[in-house]
Design a protein around this motif. Structure first.
Motif, mmCIF file in Angstrom:
data_model
loop_
_atom_site.group_PDB
_atom_site.id
_atom_site.type_symbol
_atom_site.label_atom_id
_atom_site.label_comp_id
_atom_site.label_asym_id
_atom_site.label_seq_id
_atom_site.Cartn_x
_atom_site.Cartn_y
_atom_site.Cartn_z
ATOM 1 N N GLU A 38 0.825 -1.206 0.000
ATOM 2 C CA GLU A 38 0.000 0.000 0.000
ATOM 3 C C GLU A 38 0.861 1.259 0.000
ATOM 4 N N GLU A 39 1.961 1.227 0.764
ATOM 5 C CA GLU A 39 2.858 2.380 0.774
ATOM 6 C C GLU A 39 3.535 2.562 -0.585
ATOM 7 N N VAL A 40 3.816 1.454 -1.266
ATOM 8 C CA VAL A 40 4.388 1.540 -2.618
ATOM 9 C C VAL A 40 3.428 2.281 -3.545
ATOM 10 N N LEU A 41 2.160 1.870 -3.531
ATOM 11 C CA LEU A 41 1.177 2.477 -4.433
ATOM 12 C C LEU A 41 0.960 3.948 -4.108
ATOM 13 N N THR A 42 0.913 4.276 -2.824
ATOM 14 C CA THR A 42 0.740 5.679 -2.422
ATOM 15 C C THR A 42 1.921 6.520 -2.877
ATOM 16 N N GLN A 45 2.029 7.521 -6.588
ATOM 17 C CA GLN A 45 1.070 8.524 -7.051
ATOM 18 C C GLN A 45 1.698 9.908 -7.142
ATOM 19 N N TYR A 46 2.769 10.134 -6.385
ATOM 20 C CA TYR A 46 3.333 11.482 -6.288
ATOM 21 C C TYR A 46 4.795 11.575 -6.719
ATOM 22 N N THR A 47 5.467 10.443 -6.899
ATOM 23 C CA THR A 47 6.911 10.475 -7.141
ATOM 24 C C THR A 47 7.298 9.558 -8.295
ATOM 25 N N LEU A 70 0.759 -3.315 -10.248
ATOM 26 C CA LEU A 70 1.632 -2.486 -11.088
ATOM 27 C C LEU A 70 1.492 -2.857 -12.561
ATOM 28 N N LYS A 71 1.471 -4.143 -12.851
ATOM 29 C CA LYS A 71 1.445 -4.594 -14.239
ATOM 30 C C LYS A 71 0.080 -4.396 -14.895
ATOM 31 N N LYS A 72 -0.954 -4.170 -14.086
ATOM 32 C CA LYS A 72 -2.289 -3.932 -14.648
ATOM 33 C C LYS A 72 -2.537 -2.459 -14.956
ATOM 34 N N HIS A 73 -1.658 -1.579 -14.490
ATOM 35 C CA HIS A 73 -1.862 -0.144 -14.673
ATOM 36 C C HIS A 73 -0.806 0.407 -15.628
#
Length: 390
Positions: A38-42, A45-47, A70-73
């Motif tokens: 979850e921290e990876v995804l957050t 979003q900004y970096t 990651l691979k789906k987006h």
């Protein structure tokens, strides 16, 4: 250039060890931490991140779930991911490689891993990402150039309006945004001049070649009383001279059909094009205009032959390129027979709506190709000329 690497591991000691190893082996690298997916995804979003080192076993959202997300987006799909986990989880690591991870390493790290293997894996992953970004940028540039070239190609097509004695209907389907198929129609005081040609190849080069052919054709038909065989001969000689001057390692080869309608007569000459069709309103049926001739650009001083057939008000001339019936690999030298056969089934359509005839014919061949699990692999140009009733 500086790289930014995200290290995702729920164990602070592991994160510190990985960053220390890479700090000693990479120049201008910066790092960020995450303790779960979850921290990876957050953070993403900004970096902007150039590489993710991802532990498979983490709380809240583990490495498997994170990698799949990651691979789906599309916006994160190309970021390289190196996974890591315990030696006993090799089978799981193999699964993540199939999911799209670029590499892996196992824990605990040996001295050799710390000094050689891990830095090498990271350098290779960063190099891969740089290459991918370069490819994406080049593809974007090529797409933009193709878009601009396609706009120019559309401008070069004959307009469907502005004629006094004919109605013109066209359909054009280039395979690479811009193609080498070319057609033109010019109305003068006494005549209707028209031509369809298929330049070898696809893409921008073929599009430029077809534009050159159009300019040449327009210039040649300015000559009073010139007949189709003379038009083809002059085009062939001019093309041969141009590329002979440039060296015979360079060449331009294309097929062409040229027609002239004047005083109820349809004069024509063919240079390797599939046989056009003439729809006769009196008999309500198609007639194939069968004639052969040398393709243009192969030999200089080639002779062509003008033939003639009567044409009446309401009759229609249908011209097309072989991309309509060719799909997959290889050529279909009897493809015109398929065009003739399908056109016969659409005789009632062409009588009431010529544009729908073109659409139905194109769709029919699309379905034929689809049954063979292929699609159009060559440019397709369709042109229908209808003699108005006065």
């Amino acid at each position: 250039m500086p790289y930014h690497i995200l290290v995702a591991d729920d164990a602070a000691m592991n994160r510190a060890l990985i960053k220390d190893i890479l700090n000693r082996n990479l120049r201008d690298a910066t790092f960020a931490d995450a303790i779960n997916g979850e921290e990876v995804l957050t953070y993403l979003q900004y970096t902007q991140v150039d590489l993710i080192i991802l532990d498979l076993m983490m709380p809240v959202m583990d490495g498997y779930q994170t990698l799949r997300w990651l691979k789906k987006h599309p916006e994160f799909h190309d970021i390289p991911v190196i996974v890591n986990s315990a030696v006993t989880e090799i089978a799981s690591i193999e699964e993540t490689l199939k999911e799209g991870a670029i590499d892996y390493f196992t824990k605990p790290l040996s001295t050799n891993d710390m000094n050689i293997i891990l830095p090498l894996k990271v350098k290779n992953a960063l190099l891969y990402y740089e290459q991918q970004k370069t490819i994406v940028a080049l593809n974007r540039q090529i797409s933009e150039e193709l878009k601009n070239a396609n706009t120019f190609a559309i401008i070069m097509l004959p307009k469907e309006h502005g004629y006094n004695r004919i109605d013109l209907f066209i359909k054009y389907h280039p395979t690479l945004g811009v193609g080498g198929d070319f057609f033109d129609c010019v109305e003068t005081d006494q005549r209707i001049h028209f031509m369809v040609a298929d330049v070898t190849g696809h893409g921008i080069a073929a599009g430029m070649a077809s534009s050159m052919v159009k300019v040449l054709y327009r210039k040649i038909i300015e000559q009073s009383g010139i007949m189709p065989d003379e038009i083809l001969s002059e085009i062939n000689h001019s093309i041969f001279e141009m590329f002979d001057f440039a060296g015979r390692d360079n060449y331009l080869v294309f097929t062409a059909f040229v027609g002239v309608i004047e005083n109820g007569k349809f004069y024509y000459a063919n240079a390797g094009q599939p046989y056009p069709l003439l729809y006769q309103t009196k008999t309500k049926t198609f007639v194939d205009i069968r004639q052969n001739g040398f393709v243009i650009g192969m030999m200089d001083h080639v002779s062509y032959e003008t033939e003639c057939i009567d044409i009446e008000q309401g009759d229609m001339v249908f011209l097309y390129t072989d991309g309509l019936f060719c799909a997959g690999e290889g050529s279909d030298f009897t493809g015109w027979e398929k065009v003739y056969s399908l056109s016969k089934h659409l005789e009632s359509v062409i009588e009431t709506d010529p544009r729908e005839f073109l659409d139905e014919l194109f769709y029919g061949f699309h379905m034929i190709h689809k049954l063979k699990s292929v699609d159009f692999t060559d440019d397709v140009a369709l042109m229908l000329i209808k003699i108005r009733k006065t």
